[in-house]
Design a protein around this motif. Structure first.
Motif, PDB file in Angstrom:
ATOM      1  N   UNK A 104      -1.387  -0.498 -14.777  1.00 57.67           N
ATOM      2  CA  UNK A 104      -0.983   1.033 -14.347  1.00 57.67           C
ATOM      3  C   UNK A 104      -2.118   1.940 -14.536  1.00 57.67           C
ATOM      4  N   UNK A 105      -2.359   2.788 -13.184  1.00 60.41           N
ATOM      5  CA  UNK A 105      -3.532   3.823 -13.376  1.00 60.41           C
ATOM      6  C   UNK A 105      -2.795   4.985 -12.388  1.00 60.41           C
ATOM      7  N   UNK A 106      -2.007   5.846 -12.939  1.00 57.58           N
ATOM      8  CA  UNK A 106      -1.176   6.726 -12.375  1.00 57.58           C
ATOM      9  C   UNK A 106      -1.781   7.659 -11.572  1.00 57.58           C
ATOM     10  N   UNK A 107      -3.126   7.904 -12.147  1.00 63.80           N
ATOM     11  CA  UNK A 107      -3.882   9.106 -11.285  1.00 63.80           C
ATOM     12  C   UNK A 107      -4.214   8.655 -10.002  1.00 63.80           C
ATOM     13  N   UNK A 108      -4.404   7.513  -9.760  1.00 61.40           N
ATOM     14  CA  UNK A 108      -4.694   7.138  -8.649  1.00 61.40           C
ATOM     15  C   UNK A 108      -3.952   5.901  -7.563  1.00 61.40           C
ATOM     16  N   UNK A 109      -2.745   5.650  -8.009  1.00 62.10           N
ATOM     17  CA  UNK A 109      -1.927   4.740  -7.526  1.00 62.10           C
ATOM     18  C   UNK A 109      -0.519   4.626  -8.335  1.00 62.10           C
ATOM     19  N   UNK A 110       0.370   4.116  -7.364  1.00 61.54           N
ATOM     20  CA  UNK A 110       1.788   4.076  -8.076  1.00 61.54           C
ATOM     21  C   UNK A 110       1.659   2.613  -8.873  1.00 61.54           C
ATOM     22  N   UNK A 111       2.386   2.468 -10.045  1.00 61.96           N
ATOM     23  CA  UNK A 111       2.565   1.018 -10.572  1.00 61.96           C
ATOM     24  C   UNK A 111       3.488   0.184  -9.500  1.00 61.96           C
TER      25      UNK A 111
END
Length: 238
Positions: A104-111
């Motif tokens: 998970x890395x919500x700032x750059x991509x969707x989970x």
């Protein structure tokens, strides 16, 4: 074979580096983006799994004494960098694209959410899967096999650098190497051919997912493979 309805394109990290051999070559990424656009414009659903070997190889790190899991997590993050580069190249071509990551890395991509990925493709978006499976010890080839099964892709298209398909031995070191037009997964395992690792091979075999291995050096082969042209080596059957 006619054109496929839904393809999963497996790109090695090295293919994004071009002749420089490491990092990301923007000219190469743009060229790959143009070919993916052609596939998308032909009405074919496209999902992409990209490796990270142009930035970091987990196995190389662990071979030098690094903790294997730590080295693999670094490799997963490298794949996200590549995924974002491909997303940008597609958006420059006015192709809507989404990156989904297993870490998970919500700032750059969707989970990564399987149903959401499928929905994106139904709406005409290209989906790029980053961060592998989210687990160490699994290659991006295994990720490609897993995601292809999950999204019910018709085929995995695997671009390889410097080789036209699958050979009975390394064509770069053996002039008498013979190329297979068709081969079964079982034969790949029996002959220990280095197409993809055994976990990925078994996953494809068990789920009846065909594989087309082709030369990525000519980027137009991406389109040719997707529309079902007879190129490279086709793998299928048990």
């Amino acid at each position: 074979m006619g054109k496929y309805k839904r393809v999963l394109l497996k790109l090695s990290g090295e293919s994004l580096a071009g002749d420089q051999g490491f990092g990301i070559n923007p000219v190469v990424v743009e060229a790959i983006g143009k070919q993916i656009k052609r596939v998308h414009d032909a009405g074919i659903d496209v999902a992409i799994v990209v490796g990270g070997g142009n930035i970091w190889r987990g196995l190389a790190g662990s071979a030098k004494g690094m903790d294997r899991a730590q080295a693999d997590y670094m490799g997963m993050l490298a794949t996200v960098i590549n995924a974002l580069a491909i997303q940008d190249a597609l958006e420059q071509q006015n192709v809507p694209a989404r990156v989904q990551t297993a870490i998970e890395m919500r700032q750059v991509a969707e989970p990564y959410i399987r149903r959401k990925a499928t929905r994106h493709m139904e709406k005409g978006r290209v989906v790029i899967f980053g961060a592998g499976t989210g687990n160490p010890y699994f290659s991006t080839d295994t990720t490609a096999a897993l995601r292809a099964a999950e999204i019910e892709a018709d085929v995995i298209l695997m671009g390889k650098k410097g080789t036209e398909g699958i050979y009975d031995k390394d064509p770069n070191q053996n002039d008498d190497a013979k190329k297979f037009d068709n081969i079964s997964y079982k034969e790949i395992l029996l002959r220990s051919l280095s197409v993809m690792d055994s976990t990925a091979t078994s996953l494809c075999m068990d789920n009846d997912i065909p594989l087309v291995v082709f030369k990525i050096d000519d980027f137009e082969n991406i389109y040719r493979a997707a529309i079902g042209e007879d190129i490279g080596t086709t793998v299928g059957g048990k």
